[in-house]
Design a protein around this motif. Structure first.
Motif, PDB file in Angstrom:
ATOM      1  N   LEU A  51       0.749  -1.102   0.141  1.00 15.98           N
ATOM      2  CA  LEU A  51       0.262  -0.077   0.064  1.00 15.98           C
ATOM      3  C   LEU A  51       0.577   1.433   0.000  1.00 15.98           C
ATOM      4  O   LEU A  51       0.860   2.428  -0.748  1.00 15.98           O
ATOM      5  CB  LEU A  51      -0.398  -0.179   1.174  1.00 15.98           C
ATOM      6  N   CYS A  67      -5.077  -8.015   8.179  1.00 11.81           N
ATOM      7  CA  CYS A  67      -5.260  -7.203   6.667  1.00 11.81           C
ATOM      8  C   CYS A  67      -5.776  -8.889   5.957  1.00 11.81           C
ATOM      9  O   CYS A  67      -5.699  -8.552   4.666  1.00 11.81           O
ATOM     10  CB  CYS A  67      -4.725  -7.089   6.195  1.00 11.81           C
ATOM     11  N   ILE A 111      -7.983 -11.037   0.116  1.00 14.45           N
ATOM     12  CA  ILE A 111      -6.219 -11.330  -0.563  1.00 14.45           C
ATOM     13  C   ILE A 111      -6.285 -13.035  -1.007  1.00 14.45           C
ATOM     14  O   ILE A 111      -5.952 -13.379  -2.177  1.00 14.45           O
ATOM     15  CB  ILE A 111      -4.983 -11.269  -0.516  1.00 14.45           C
ATOM     16  N   LYS A 150       2.043 -16.310   9.761  1.00 18.52           N
ATOM     17  CA  LYS A 150       1.066 -16.867  10.674  1.00 18.52           C
ATOM     18  C   LYS A 150       1.114 -15.163  11.583  1.00 18.52           C
ATOM     19  O   LYS A 150       1.894 -14.572  11.096  1.00 18.52           O
ATOM     20  CB  LYS A 150       2.476 -17.285  11.099  1.00 18.52           C
TER      21      LYS A 150
HETATM   22  N1  LIG Z   1       7.138 -16.100  10.347  1.00 21.49           N
HETATM   23  C1  LIG Z   1       7.764 -15.164  11.287  1.00 21.49           C
HETATM   24  O1  LIG Z   1       9.012 -15.244  12.361  1.00 21.49           O
HETATM   25  C2  LIG Z   1       7.781 -13.387  11.253  1.00 21.49           C
HETATM   26  C3  LIG Z   1       8.501 -12.644  11.824  1.00 21.49           C
HETATM   27  C4  LIG Z   1       8.027 -11.479  11.509  1.00 21.49           C
HETATM   28  C5  LIG Z   1       6.664 -11.348  11.375  1.00 21.49           C
HETATM   29  N2  LIG Z   1       6.090 -12.066  11.018  1.00 21.49           N
HETATM   30  C6  LIG Z   1       4.567 -12.262  10.946  1.00 21.49           C
HETATM   31  O2  LIG Z   1       4.539 -11.344   9.306  1.00 21.49           O
HETATM   32  C7  LIG Z   1       2.839 -10.615   9.460  1.00 21.49           C
HETATM   33  C8  LIG Z   1       3.474  -8.704   8.907  1.00 21.49           C
HETATM   34  O3  LIG Z   1       4.126  -9.213   9.804  1.00 21.49           O
HETATM   35  P1  LIG Z   1       5.662  -7.509   9.531  1.00 21.49           P
HETATM   36  O4  LIG Z   1       6.008  -7.352  10.372  1.00 21.49           O
HETATM   37  O5  LIG Z   1       6.054  -7.243   8.037  1.00 21.49           O
HETATM   38  O6  LIG Z   1       4.317  -6.308   8.947  1.00 21.49           O
HETATM   39  P2  LIG Z   1       4.543  -4.257   8.799  1.00 21.49           P
HETATM   40  O7  LIG Z   1       3.726  -3.648   9.107  1.00 21.49           O
HETATM   41  O8  LIG Z   1       5.489  -4.468   8.197  1.00 21.49           O
HETATM   42  O9  LIG Z   1       4.279  -5.216   7.113  1.00 21.49           O
HETATM   43  C9  LIG Z   1       3.236  -5.161   6.839  1.00 21.49           C
HETATM   44  C10 LIG Z   1       3.204  -4.665   5.162  1.00 21.49           C
HETATM   45  O10 LIG Z   1       2.434  -4.956   4.603  1.00 21.49           O
HETATM   46  C11 LIG Z   1       1.100  -4.059   3.659  1.00 21.49           C
HETATM   47  N3  LIG Z   1       0.327  -4.110   3.581  1.00 21.49           N
HETATM   48  C12 LIG Z   1      -0.952  -4.277   3.968  1.00 21.49           C
HETATM   49  N4  LIG Z   1      -2.225  -4.899   3.834  1.00 21.49           N
HETATM   50  C13 LIG Z   1      -1.962  -4.306   2.683  1.00 21.49           C
HETATM   51  C14 LIG Z   1      -2.722  -4.091   1.365  1.00 21.49           C
HETATM   52  N5  LIG Z   1      -3.475  -5.116   1.372  1.00 21.49           N
HETATM   53  N6  LIG Z   1      -2.218  -4.805  -0.072  1.00 21.49           N
HETATM   54  C15 LIG Z   1      -0.360  -4.790  -0.083  1.00 21.49           C
HETATM   55  N7  LIG Z   1       0.133  -4.784   1.410  1.00 21.49           N
HETATM   56  C16 LIG Z   1      -0.374  -4.730   2.756  1.00 21.49           C
HETATM   57  C17 LIG Z   1       1.494  -2.824   4.744  1.00 21.49           C
HETATM   58  O11 LIG Z   1       1.808  -1.768   3.946  1.00 21.49           O
HETATM   59  C18 LIG Z   1       3.289  -3.474   5.251  1.00 21.49           C
HETATM   60  O12 LIG Z   1       3.853  -2.692   4.659  1.00 21.49           O
HETATM   61  C19 LIG Z   1       2.607 -10.488  10.393  1.00 21.49           C
HETATM   62  O13 LIG Z   1       1.067 -10.981  10.730  1.00 21.49           O
HETATM   63  C20 LIG Z   1       3.376 -10.962  11.538  1.00 21.49           C
HETATM   64  O14 LIG Z   1       3.393 -12.059  12.533  1.00 21.49           O
HETATM   65  C21 LIG Z   1       6.441 -13.852  10.749  1.00 21.49           C
END
Ligand SMILES: NC(=O)c1ccc[n+]([C@@H]2O[C@H](COP(=O)([O-])OP(=O)(O)OC[C@H]3O[C@@H](n4cnc5c(N)ncnc54)[C@H](O)[C@@H]3O)[C@@H](O)[C@H]2O)c1
Length: 360
Positions: free
Chosen positions: A39, A80, A84, A99
């Motif tokens: 976004l 979110c 999707i 997750k």
């Molecule tokens: N596997 C792991 O160890 C691990 C580690 C960290 C985070 N995560 C998971 O990953 C997910 C994201 O976490 P994050 O820390 O990257 O969050 P973040 O906020 O840094 O990134 C999420 C991104 O998604 C974008 N976004 C949201 N809705 C959207 C859409 N409809 N279209 C396009 N872009 C969209 C946002 O603008 C943002 O840039 C969470 O569910 C979190 O639990 C997993």
């Protein structure tokens, strides 16, 4: 493997998206990164530049129309999910979803039904399942009857703004400590009932918008009759209070897992002279001679996240979905484990996990 490279796209160019991108850059023998969507346009653009390929989008449907990917990594925040995944399923696109799968268990169940009906390869971001510590941990559990599982994960508040709002993150058990809940299921076994309590309002100087549990403690009854506790908090501000481990306790030995760090097995090496100090009030009240505290230690080797991503990508290319250690169906069970904790915190009642999984 087919000689033509598979087309991969990513939605959500934030923190974890960057982690996956780092892995993809080592996979250019089998994939082309065709699109990055966020976004926030600068984020998608920065991913393209780092990848040295692909096109940036702010609208994921436009990205799918234009780039026609074979698979998509969905790396968006917990609140979110839904539209999707439905779009990917309608278009027959295989997907890896971070997750927790969603914050609405009925939504996740519906996505599962449709993804399976469409014959899609799915995966979730439980990279800890690909750690080299898993095999010796499972082996220890096979060789020893486990009575008690004790898990602690005490850390600080992550930086992302949505995390500190339980309505959008799911809270710490669902969003973060789900890795521990999941690894307990994977190496040990299925939980039956949870009973959880949370504490709020204890922390001072919280960031703006902080509306989540300072900590929670969950009692678990496993299907084999054993018990566990899973405690998790985000109140920690100093490294000396940080703690993260899962202990599998047998009658005369224990395994202590520090996820993606070390696995210590106590009681399977030569004991030094035994003492009886430590922790008991009166001699004869159940203390046993203290073990040597010598552990056989296994260290994390390599990057489990690379294996996790590569396994999904190869499963799509080679049509080998069984290679994925955490398909959507299984990740849903870990989601239910943690959502049951939230339900227990809200109702003050024990919650049976299978009640949340009815219909799948
Ligand atoms: N596997 C792991 O160890 C691990 C580690 C960290 C985070 N995560 C998971 O990953 C997910 C994201 O976490 P994050 O820390 O990257 O969050 P973040 O906020 O840094 O990134 C999420 C991104 O998604 C974008 N976004 C949201 N809705 C959207 C859409 N409809 N279209 C396009 N872009 C969209 C946002 O603008 C943002 O840039 C969470 O569910 C979190 O639990 C997993």
């Amino acid at each position: 493997m087919e000689s033509k490279k598979a087309k991969l796209a990513l939605i959500g160019c934030g923190g974890i998206g960057g982690y996956h991108l780092g892995h993809f850059m080592g996979f250019t023998d089998i994939i082309d990164m065709v699109g990055f969507c966020d976004l926030i346009p600068e984020r998608a653009q920065a991913f393209c530049e780092k990848a040295g390929m692909g096109e940036a989008f702010t609208d994921y449907k436009e990205m799918l129309d234009k780039t026609k990917p074979d698979m998509v990594f969905v790396c968006i925040p917990p609140y979110c999910h839904g539209e999707i995944e439905y779009t990917l399923i309608e278009r027959g696109i295989h997907f890896f979803v971070e997750k927790p799968l969603a914050l609405d268990i009925e939504l996740a169940k519906d996505i599962l039904r449709r993804a399976e009906a469409a014959g899609l390869v799915t995966a979730s971001g439980f990279q800890c399942r690909y750690s080299n510590l898993v095999e010796p941990n499972i082996d220890f559990i096979k060789r020893n009857k486990i009575f008690f599982v004790s898990c602690e994960r005490m850390g600080g508040i992550p930086m992302v703004e949505w995390w500190r709002d339980k309505a959008r993150s799911g809270g710490q058990a669902v969003e973060q400590t789900i890795h521990q809940f999941d690894i307990i299921r994977y190496v040990y076994g299925e939980p039956d009932v949870v009973f959880s309590m949370n504490a709020t309002g204890l922390m001072q100087n919280v960031p703006e918008g902080y509306q989540t549990d300072d900590l929670s403690v969950t009692c678990v009854k496993f299907k084999d009759g054993s018990l566990g506790t899973i405690s998790t908090g985000c109140y920690v501000t100093g490294g000396d209070a940080y703690d993260s481990k899962v202990v599998f306790s047998a009658a005369d030995r224990r395994a202590e897992l520090k996820i993606l760090g070390t696995l210590n097995i106590f009681g399977e090496t030569e004991s030094e002279a035994a003492g009886d100090e430590g922790g008991f009030v009166v001699k004869g009240d159940g203390a046993v001679a203290k073990g040597s505290n010598n552990a056989k230690t296994y260290h994390q080797q390599g990057d489990a996240g690379i294996l996790c991503d590569r396994t999904f990508i190869e499963a799509v290319i080679n049509k080998t979905p069984a290679a994925v250690r955490s398909p959507y169906r299984d990740a849903l069970r870990s989601l239910a484990f943690t959502m049951a904790c939230n339900q227990s915190m809200e109702t003050g009642l024990p919650i049976r996990i299978d009640d949340l999984l009815q219909g799948i």
